[in-house]
Enzyme design. Sequence first.
Site, mmCIF file in Angstrom:
data_model
loop_
_atom_site.group_PDB
_atom_site.id
_atom_site.type_symbol
_atom_site.label_atom_id
_atom_site.label_comp_id
_atom_site.label_asym_id
_atom_site.label_seq_id
_atom_site.Cartn_x
_atom_site.Cartn_y
_atom_site.Cartn_z
ATOM 1 N N SER A 109 0.842 -1.390 -0.050
ATOM 2 C CA SER A 109 -0.151 0.131 -0.063
ATOM 3 C C SER A 109 0.957 1.129 -0.029
ATOM 4 O O SER A 109 0.457 2.568 -0.343
ATOM 5 C CB SER A 109 -1.033 0.062 1.038
ATOM 6 N N TYR A 124 -11.222 2.189 4.863
ATOM 7 C CA TYR A 124 -9.775 1.901 4.018
ATOM 8 C C TYR A 124 -10.281 0.920 3.166
ATOM 9 O O TYR A 124 -10.770 -0.223 3.363
ATOM 10 C CB TYR A 124 -8.903 1.330 4.769
ATOM 11 N N THR A 183 -5.735 -18.208 1.342
ATOM 12 C CA THR A 183 -5.610 -19.667 2.034
ATOM 13 C C THR A 183 -4.579 -20.370 1.274
ATOM 14 O O THR A 183 -4.450 -19.983 0.019
ATOM 15 C CB THR A 183 -7.000 -20.390 1.864
#
Length: 375
Positions: free
Chosen positions: A86, A192, A156
Amino acid sequence: MGAAALLVSAVLAAPASAAGGIGGDGLAGGGHAATRKAVEAAVTAGVPGATATARDTHGTWSTTAGVGDLRTGEPRSAADRYRVASITKTFVATVLLQLEAEHRLSLDDTVAKWLPGLVHGNGNDGSRVTVRQLLNHTSGIPDYLADTGFRRAYFTPDGFYAHRHDTVTAHDLVAIAMRHQPDFAPGTSWNYSNTNYVVAGLVIEKVTGHSYATEIEHRVIRPLRLTATSVPGTRTTLPRPSSRAYSKFANPSGPTYDVTELNPSIASSAGEMISDSADLDRFYGALLGGELLPPRQLKEMKTTVASRIAPNIRYGLGLMDTRLTCGVHVWGHTGGIHGSASEAATSENGRHSVAVNLNGDWTGDTGAVVRGEFC
């Protein structure tokens, strides 16, 4: 809260710690001994390795701890390239603010003006969302990372290894978000959302006729000579020198997985970039020092709203303003993606910066490194 603890549950979003802010020249802090101690503590906590570089008026200083490769025992390097996640958002916001300075768009333009029909369905309406609201996360547009199917596919172990080489387009990511209702009406709250910056990247493309990656390359990377920084697109490997990246997929007591190779298109303009700590110091120092934006646009970027990250963190336009426990403020951003937790922070005048990366996503505190450097 530590950086890595948030990663797999909020990858790319990853406000990695409660560090940050403005104020002073930042040069009267605790010095590098405390920074080194915090880097070593991250490894003691269980992350494989850490690397950090600080820069101030006295020069550049780096420290590392732990290993970059669990198989060979090769140590981490101060020159390691890593996925900054980010932190990409600050680069994207910088380009949009440069375009505003050139009178090519307005922060108050709606998304629908530039991208008609993109944000629609299930109550989402791009004609009510402005570019400013994308950049400060007040748009209400849902985060595609919260989609259950997306998380199953990429967060996962089975899903990740089945799909980590897949290419996902920016339009695909927005379409996933549009399956869900808005988090709130535009401008009425804060949340966010990585989708905001995927849309922002598409706005850059529409305004300029070039990809957001091309604009970042021409406007930021080349002028600042950020030789370790890149926008990889669909490239699945990290450039050398670099370390391996490791994940436990939100199970701290489970096995450790090597997740170094992945197609970063899943992050798009919300978080696909690669850099190193020295380049991040240079970027944030130049940004806060006024080298990249005119004063009016830098003021816009530093105009903050309350966030839900932590009580001591406010959010501007792709930029976090955080008050450290010692009262000092620094400006910067955090980032987390599979196997990587990063944070970059700088003083308000840009003269003192630090950037840190951990090559594991289940423990360690990047914020402690920032506090060690500035407090």
